[in-house]
Motif scaffolding. Structure first.
Motif, mmCIF file in Angstrom:
data_model
loop_
_atom_site.group_PDB
_atom_site.id
_atom_site.type_symbol
_atom_site.label_atom_id
_atom_site.label_comp_id
_atom_site.label_asym_id
_atom_site.label_seq_id
_atom_site.Cartn_x
_atom_site.Cartn_y
_atom_site.Cartn_z
ATOM 1 N N THR A 30 52.798 87.447 53.524
ATOM 2 C CA THR A 30 53.562 88.406 52.727
ATOM 3 C C THR A 30 53.862 89.671 53.528
ATOM 4 O OG1 THR A 30 52.336 87.617 50.801
ATOM 5 C CG2 THR A 30 53.657 89.601 50.510
ATOM 6 N N SER A 31 52.807 90.363 53.934
ATOM 7 C CA SER A 31 52.999 91.622 54.664
ATOM 8 C C SER A 31 53.331 91.390 56.127
ATOM 9 C CB SER A 31 51.743 92.494 54.560
ATOM 10 O OG SER A 31 50.615 91.820 55.085
ATOM 11 N N GLY A 32 53.057 90.157 56.607
ATOM 12 C CA GLY A 32 53.322 89.859 58.004
ATOM 13 C C GLY A 32 54.604 89.091 58.255
ATOM 14 N N HIS A 33 55.369 88.819 57.174
ATOM 15 C CA HIS A 33 56.656 88.145 57.358
ATOM 16 C C HIS A 33 57.653 88.440 56.235
ATOM 17 C CE1 HIS A 33 59.295 84.329 57.503
ATOM 18 N NE2 HIS A 33 59.734 85.194 58.401
ATOM 19 N N LEU A 34 57.288 88.102 54.973
ATOM 20 C CA LEU A 34 58.248 88.213 53.877
ATOM 21 C C LEU A 34 58.771 89.639 53.698
ATOM 22 C CD1 LEU A 34 59.660 86.811 51.473
ATOM 23 C CD2 LEU A 34 57.701 87.475 50.076
ATOM 24 N N PHE A 35 57.875 90.597 53.491
ATOM 25 C CA PHE A 35 58.315 91.965 53.227
ATOM 26 C C PHE A 35 58.918 92.646 54.457
ATOM 27 C CE2 PHE A 35 56.837 91.388 49.089
ATOM 28 C CZ PHE A 35 57.134 92.503 48.310
ATOM 29 N N PRO A 36 58.324 92.497 55.642
ATOM 30 C CA PRO A 36 58.986 93.115 56.806
ATOM 31 C C PRO A 36 60.355 92.502 57.085
ATOM 32 C CG PRO A 36 57.099 91.800 57.489
ATOM 33 C CD PRO A 36 56.995 91.961 55.999
ATOM 34 N N ARG A 37 60.510 91.214 56.820
ATOM 35 C CA ARG A 37 61.831 90.592 57.003
ATOM 36 C C ARG A 37 62.837 91.233 56.047
ATOM 37 N NH1 ARG A 37 64.504 85.911 59.015
ATOM 38 N NH2 ARG A 37 62.631 85.235 60.139
ATOM 39 N N ALA A 38 62.398 91.490 54.816
ATOM 40 C CA ALA A 38 63.276 92.158 53.856
ATOM 41 C C ALA A 38 63.616 93.569 54.323
ATOM 42 C CB ALA A 38 62.604 92.200 52.487
ATOM 43 N N MET A 39 62.644 94.274 54.895
ATOM 44 C CA MET A 39 62.886 95.614 55.419
ATOM 45 C C MET A 39 63.884 95.575 56.573
ATOM 46 S SD MET A 39 58.851 96.696 55.336
ATOM 47 C CE MET A 39 58.988 98.223 56.263
ATOM 48 N N LEU A 40 63.734 94.589 57.433
ATOM 49 C CA LEU A 40 64.646 94.437 58.569
ATOM 50 C C LEU A 40 66.062 94.114 58.086
ATOM 51 C CD1 LEU A 40 62.286 92.343 60.871
ATOM 52 C CD2 LEU A 40 63.080 94.669 61.348
ATOM 53 N N GLN A 41 66.146 93.207 57.118
ATOM 54 C CA GLN A 41 67.461 92.823 56.592
ATOM 55 C C GLN A 41 68.163 94.021 55.964
ATOM 56 O OE1 GLN A 41 68.076 88.979 54.451
ATOM 57 N NE2 GLN A 41 68.676 90.255 52.714
ATOM 58 N N LYS A 42 67.406 94.823 55.220
ATOM 59 C CA LYS A 42 67.977 96.010 54.586
ATOM 60 C C LYS A 42 68.524 96.982 55.631
ATOM 61 C CE LYS A 42 66.866 99.589 51.179
ATOM 62 N NZ LYS A 42 65.803 100.149 50.289
ATOM 63 N N ALA A 43 67.886 96.990 56.804
ATOM 64 C CA ALA A 43 68.320 97.882 57.888
ATOM 65 C C ALA A 43 69.406 97.254 58.757
ATOM 66 C CB ALA A 43 67.127 98.277 58.749
ATOM 67 N N GLY A 44 69.844 96.050 58.387
ATOM 68 C CA GLY A 44 70.914 95.391 59.118
ATOM 69 C C GLY A 44 70.470 94.626 60.342
ATOM 70 N N ILE A 45 69.195 94.245 60.395
ATOM 71 C CA ILE A 45 68.676 93.506 61.551
ATOM 72 C C ILE A 45 68.348 92.065 61.151
ATOM 73 C CG2 ILE A 45 66.740 93.292 63.161
ATOM 74 C CD1 ILE A 45 66.641 96.276 63.356
ATOM 75 N N ASP A 46 68.896 91.131 61.900
ATOM 76 C CA ASP A 46 68.635 89.708 61.719
ATOM 77 C C ASP A 46 67.641 89.282 62.798
ATOM 78 O OD1 ASP A 46 68.587 86.934 61.728
ATOM 79 O OD2 ASP A 46 70.722 86.728 61.303
ATOM 80 N N PRO A 47 66.404 88.963 62.427
ATOM 81 C CA PRO A 47 65.385 88.625 63.435
ATOM 82 C C PRO A 47 65.798 87.503 64.376
ATOM 83 C CG PRO A 47 64.358 88.965 61.311
ATOM 84 C CD PRO A 47 65.846 88.967 61.067
ATOM 85 N N GLU A 48 66.520 86.501 63.848
ATOM 86 C CA GLU A 48 66.918 85.375 64.690
ATOM 87 C C GLU A 48 68.000 85.742 65.701
ATOM 88 O OE1 GLU A 48 64.356 83.679 61.973
ATOM 89 O OE2 GLU A 48 66.119 84.858 61.405
ATOM 90 N N LYS A 49 68.726 86.801 65.440
ATOM 91 C CA LYS A 49 69.839 87.169 66.315
ATOM 92 C C LYS A 49 69.610 88.468 67.095
ATOM 93 C CE LYS A 49 73.326 84.998 63.327
ATOM 94 N NZ LYS A 49 74.533 85.242 62.489
ATOM 95 N N ASP A 50 68.906 89.405 66.489
ATOM 96 C CA ASP A 50 68.842 90.748 67.062
ATOM 97 C C ASP A 50 67.610 91.050 67.903
ATOM 98 O OD1 ASP A 50 71.310 91.422 65.932
ATOM 99 O OD2 ASP A 50 70.384 91.998 64.028
ATOM 100 N N PHE A 51 66.589 90.182 67.870
ATOM 101 C CA PHE A 51 65.434 90.367 68.746
ATOM 102 C C PHE A 51 65.656 89.566 70.020
ATOM 103 C CE2 PHE A 51 62.672 90.917 64.738
ATOM 104 C CZ PHE A 51 62.881 92.287 64.740
ATOM 105 N N SER A 52 65.174 90.075 71.150
ATOM 106 C CA SER A 52 65.282 89.301 72.393
ATOM 107 C C SER A 52 64.361 88.092 72.345
ATOM 108 C CB SER A 52 64.945 90.179 73.603
ATOM 109 O OG SER A 52 63.630 90.693 73.514
ATOM 110 N N SER A 53 63.253 88.216 71.598
ATOM 111 C CA SER A 53 62.379 87.078 71.316
ATOM 112 C C SER A 53 61.556 87.393 70.087
ATOM 113 C CB SER A 53 61.458 86.760 72.500
ATOM 114 O OG SER A 53 60.486 87.771 72.660
#
Length: 292
Positions: free
Chosen positions: A147-170
């Motif tokens: 939850t705190s290590g994936h679901l919610f931070p992913r939601a925080m990233l998405q809200k900020a316009g960041i797609d983990p699969e595309k915007d991180f170098s790894s």
């Protein structure tokens, strides 16, 4: 009866229990699962006291089990190899969907809160100050079902316009909350997601330095990690276990003082408390079954 036949009979009995054929009268041990939020040895060490307390209170041997990942505990509950488990909020929702489990208790902090927060951290030397600075960086989540290590931070990233699969170098899944903190500390990754409970505990124990592992974002409150049982357990066994969990804060506060997360006791929980987790998964278009 020959020794060989004795062992065959014993083997059949063990398999019967593993298949979930448990009753309050016949079962010799209650099988408890713990999600691997931290190192397996550390988890077992922290829960040693409460396991002993539960054995005395329930009147049964307690056999703890820490899987290698979150889905391992879910699958063990689904297949009847575990009776009760301590889940993260998201892994509980997954288990409720496929393993017929029900939440009944949740940790309570000294201030009465039964919630916690997800945090995003970064190594100070990266110069990362906010979520927008994470593009192009390396990042570690805990586990797909965290939850705190994936679901919610992913939601925080998405809200900020960041797609983990595309915007991180790894991007990696470290497997545990403490593993994320150490990966950031040792510059294995630039940033990562964790819970404030693990972060505070590791700072207190001197395992990480808040001037090095800096918090750059924090989520809204998250319902706490629940204890949940298989719905088909005998009612008398459920009653004994629930009473023991809810009373440990007053009967044995010394046990809880040794555990991470600042737990002062446990409060009652119900399945509906975790609808916010289900709603967050829907917002992210996450298929719950695909994560299990």
């Amino acid at each position: 009866m020959s020794k060989a036949k004795v062992w065959v009979v014993l083997g059949i009995a063990v398999l019967a229990l593993a298949a979930g054929c448990i009753s309050s009268e016949a079962a010799e041990a209650l099988r408890i699962g713990l999600i691997p939020a931290e190192d397996q040895r550390e988890m077992l060490k922290q829960y040693e006291g409460i396991i002993e307390y539960l054995e005395e209170s329930v009147g049964m041997e307690i056999k703890p089990f820490v899987a290698t990942d979150y889905s391992g505990v879910i699958e063990a509950m689904r297949s009847g190899k575990l009776d009760i488990a301590y889940f993260g909020p998201f892994s509980y929702v997954l288990a409720a969907d496929v393993a017929n489990v029900e939440a009944f208790a949740v940790p309570m902090r000294s201030d009465g809160r039964t919630t916690y927060n997800s945090i995003i951290i970064a190594h100070a030397e990266t110069g990362i100050k906010s979520i927008s600075d994470l593009k192009g960086k390396t990042f570690a989540f805990v586990d797909p079902a965290s939850t705190s290590g994936h679901l919610f931070p992913r939601a925080m990233l998405q809200k900020a316009g960041i797609d983990p699969e595309k915007d991180f170098s790894s991007m990696v899944f470290a497997g545990g909350h403490d593993a994320v903190e150490l990966a950031v500390k040792n510059r294995k990754v630039d940033a990562g997601a964790d819970s404030d409970k693990t972060y505070d505990r590791m700072v207190k124990d001197g395992l990480i330095d808040p001037k090095v592992n800096i918090i750059i974002a924090k989520s809204d409150p998250i319902p706490g990690s629940p204890w949940a049982w298989r719905r088909d357990l005998p009612d008398d066994l459920k009653g004994k276990f629930k009473a023991a969990i809810l009373e440990v804060g007053t009967k044995r506060p010394d046990i809880l003082a040794k555990m991470s997360g600042g737990i002062a006791g446990y409060a009652e929980a119900k399945d509906a408390d975790y609808n916010v987790i289900r709603e967050t998964a829907k917002i992210l278009n996450l298929d719950l079954k695909s994560l299990n």
